[in-house]
Write an enzyme that holds these catalytic residues in place. Structure first.
Site, mmCIF file in Angstrom:
data_model
loop_
_atom_site.group_PDB
_atom_site.id
_atom_site.type_symbol
_atom_site.label_atom_id
_atom_site.label_comp_id
_atom_site.label_asym_id
_atom_site.label_seq_id
_atom_site.Cartn_x
_atom_site.Cartn_y
_atom_site.Cartn_z
ATOM 1 N N ASN A 145 0.877 -1.157 0.000
ATOM 2 C CA ASN A 145 0.000 0.000 0.000
ATOM 3 C C ASN A 145 0.919 1.213 0.000
ATOM 4 O O ASN A 145 1.563 1.506 0.997
ATOM 5 C CB ASN A 145 -0.890 -0.010 1.258
ATOM 6 C CG ASN A 145 -1.687 1.272 1.414
ATOM 7 O OD1 ASN A 145 -1.713 2.109 0.511
ATOM 8 N ND2 ASN A 145 -2.326 1.436 2.554
ATOM 9 N N TRP A 146 0.976 1.870 -1.133
ATOM 10 C CA TRP A 146 1.914 3.001 -1.280
ATOM 11 C C TRP A 146 1.441 4.249 -0.543
ATOM 12 O O TRP A 146 2.195 5.196 -0.394
ATOM 13 C CB TRP A 146 2.125 3.312 -2.765
ATOM 14 C CG TRP A 146 2.972 2.320 -3.503
ATOM 15 C CD1 TRP A 146 3.334 1.064 -3.082
ATOM 16 C CD2 TRP A 146 3.588 2.504 -4.780
ATOM 17 N NE1 TRP A 146 4.137 0.456 -4.029
ATOM 18 C CE2 TRP A 146 4.304 1.331 -5.079
ATOM 19 C CE3 TRP A 146 3.595 3.552 -5.699
ATOM 20 C CZ2 TRP A 146 5.028 1.169 -6.268
ATOM 21 C CZ3 TRP A 146 4.304 3.400 -6.880
ATOM 22 C CH2 TRP A 146 5.020 2.216 -7.163
ATOM 23 N N LYS A 147 0.168 4.279 -0.167
ATOM 24 C CA LYS A 147 -0.419 5.459 0.487
ATOM 25 C C LYS A 147 -0.180 6.700 -0.392
ATOM 26 O O LYS A 147 -0.172 6.570 -1.616
ATOM 27 C CB LYS A 147 0.149 5.609 1.904
ATOM 28 C CG LYS A 147 0.021 4.296 2.689
ATOM 29 C CD LYS A 147 0.237 4.427 4.160
ATOM 30 C CE LYS A 147 0.029 3.075 4.821
ATOM 31 N NZ LYS A 147 0.111 3.118 6.277
ATOM 32 N N SER A 171 3.516 -2.398 10.131
ATOM 33 C CA SER A 171 4.962 -2.496 10.354
ATOM 34 C C SER A 171 5.557 -3.839 9.938
ATOM 35 O O SER A 171 6.512 -4.321 10.562
ATOM 36 C CB SER A 171 5.306 -2.185 11.816
ATOM 37 O OG SER A 171 4.935 -0.861 12.132
ATOM 38 N N HIS A 182 -9.350 1.412 4.544
ATOM 39 C CA HIS A 182 -8.110 1.507 5.321
ATOM 40 C C HIS A 182 -8.354 2.421 6.530
ATOM 41 O O HIS A 182 -9.120 3.385 6.436
ATOM 42 C CB HIS A 182 -6.984 2.062 4.438
ATOM 43 C CG HIS A 182 -5.649 1.946 5.095
ATOM 44 N ND1 HIS A 182 -5.226 2.837 6.048
ATOM 45 C CD2 HIS A 182 -4.658 1.023 4.974
ATOM 46 C CE1 HIS A 182 -4.023 2.467 6.475
ATOM 47 N NE2 HIS A 182 -3.657 1.370 5.836
ATOM 48 N N GLU A 193 -6.699 4.714 7.731
ATOM 49 C CA GLU A 193 -6.413 6.133 7.463
ATOM 50 C C GLU A 193 -7.590 6.803 6.767
ATOM 51 O O GLU A 193 -7.876 7.978 6.994
ATOM 52 C CB GLU A 193 -5.118 6.258 6.632
ATOM 53 C CG GLU A 193 -3.894 5.954 7.493
ATOM 54 C CD GLU A 193 -2.730 5.331 6.745
ATOM 55 O OE1 GLU A 193 -2.698 5.385 5.502
ATOM 56 O OE2 GLU A 193 -1.843 4.776 7.429
ATOM 57 N N GLY A 212 2.706 2.035 10.754
ATOM 58 C CA GLY A 212 3.681 3.120 10.643
ATOM 59 C C GLY A 212 4.427 3.421 11.934
ATOM 60 O O GLY A 212 5.078 4.462 12.052
ATOM 61 N N GLY A 243 3.030 -1.243 4.186
ATOM 62 C CA GLY A 243 3.120 0.182 3.898
ATOM 63 C C GLY A 243 4.549 0.587 3.581
ATOM 64 O O GLY A 243 5.058 0.376 2.473
ATOM 65 N N GLY A 244 5.220 1.144 4.566
ATOM 66 C CA GLY A 244 6.565 1.703 4.383
ATOM 67 C C GLY A 244 7.543 0.793 3.658
ATOM 68 O O GLY A 244 8.251 1.239 2.742
ATOM 69 N N GLU A 293 -5.313 -4.982 10.223
ATOM 70 C CA GLU A 293 -4.266 -4.005 10.494
ATOM 71 C C GLU A 293 -4.538 -3.274 11.801
ATOM 72 O O GLU A 293 -5.305 -2.289 11.816
ATOM 73 C CB GLU A 293 -4.209 -2.968 9.363
ATOM 74 C CG GLU A 293 -3.929 -3.542 8.006
ATOM 75 C CD GLU A 293 -3.319 -2.506 7.067
ATOM 76 O OE1 GLU A 293 -2.221 -2.749 6.582
ATOM 77 O OE2 GLU A 293 -3.942 -1.445 6.868
HETATM 78 P P1 13P Z 1 3.206 0.178 7.581
HETATM 79 O O1 13P Z 1 3.670 -1.117 6.972
HETATM 80 O O2 13P Z 1 3.981 1.367 7.111
HETATM 81 O O3 13P Z 1 3.075 0.084 9.074
HETATM 82 O O4 13P Z 1 1.715 0.426 7.025
HETATM 83 C C1 13P Z 1 0.798 -0.598 7.107
HETATM 84 C C2 13P Z 1 -0.415 -0.223 6.351
HETATM 85 O O5 13P Z 1 -1.158 0.650 6.745
HETATM 86 C C3 13P Z 1 -0.679 -0.915 5.084
HETATM 87 O O6 13P Z 1 -1.956 -0.661 4.625
#
Ligand code: 13P
Length: 249
Positions: A10-12, A213, A95, A97, A173, A234-235, A167
């Protein structure tokens, strides 16, 4: 039948179109595998160049969001037809967020899930508790409610093809990955819940990811759990490390 793993990035809100192309060129050889589905969920503006860059590889391009109406006066939104016309097969729905910053609710998540299925797009349905909810001991109750509402009106045949991403919000994050036991416990509870809504076969078919994470070091143990069918990353999906996560074995 063994479930096929699905490892998604997920590149956000990261990567311009030209950066997206460069990142895919870098990651393409690193994420090559026949053993799992590999999906890059990218910002809407990156979808078309990302599709082009991923051509001929095992990378499937997905979206991070989609609206639940067909078309019309919804400034700034992306319709299901726009995604399918661009070749998108997966979309992240709900998600945390989006729930937190863009007021998505279990009800809008459900509308989006139904719309995605109507258009043959596989939803990656997100759920997850806050730290307070975990400390209050209501994690499983809360997740069950999120899952049940997200799947309202979804048929067993459709649900069997869905992806649910567990999640925990406190793990996103933060570098604070859930323990393997915590992740497995909730993913197992989600599968039980799906079995209650539908039947054993649907529960056995649906794929459940862990997200929060995930790193090259935590992925092997997490993905080896009986009810964890991959990850939503994510990251670490923006780095060469994603190749290690995909080839976690
Ligand atoms: P991180 O892997 O950066 O914690 O993000 C997880 C996430 O929200 C994937 O959708």
């Amino acid at each position: 039948m063994a479930r096929r793993k699905i490892i998604a990035g997920n590149w956000k809100m990261n990567m311009t179109p030209s950066e997206a192309v460069a990142l895919i060129e870098t990651l393409k050889p690193l994420v090559a595998t026949e053993e799992a589905d590999v999906v890059f969920c990218v910002p809407a503006i990156d979808i078309i160049p990302a599709m082009e860059a991923a051509k001929g590889s095992n990378i499937c391009i997905g979206a991070e969001n989609m609206y639940f109406e067909e078309k019309g006066a919804y400034t700034g939104e992306i319709s299901p037809n726009m995604l399918t016309d661009a070749g998108v097969k997966y979309v992240i729905i709900g998600h945390s967020e989006r729930r937190q910053y863009f007021a998505e609710t279990d009800e809008t998540v459900n509308k989006k899930v139904l719309k995605a299925f109507e258009h043959g797009i596989t939803p990656i349905i997100c759920c997850g508790e806050t730290l307070t909810q975990r400390e209050q001991g209501v994690t499983i109750d809360f997740i069950r409610q999120q899952v049940k509402i997200a799947l309202l009106g979804v048929s067993a045949e459709q649900a069997a093809t869905a992806v649910i991403a567990y999640e925990p919000i406190w793990a996103i994050g933060t570098g604070k990955v859930a323990t393997t036991e915590q992740a497995q416990e909730v993913c197992a509870a989600i599968r039980t819940c799906v079995g209650e809504i539908y039947d054993e076969a649907t529960a056995a078919a649906i794929r459940i990811q862990y997200g929060g994470s995930v790193s090259a070091s935590s992925a092997p143990e997490l993905f080896a759990q009986p009810d964890i069918d991959g990850g939503l990353v994510g990251g670490a999906a923006l780095k060469p490390d994603f190749g290690k996560i995909v080839n976690y074995k």
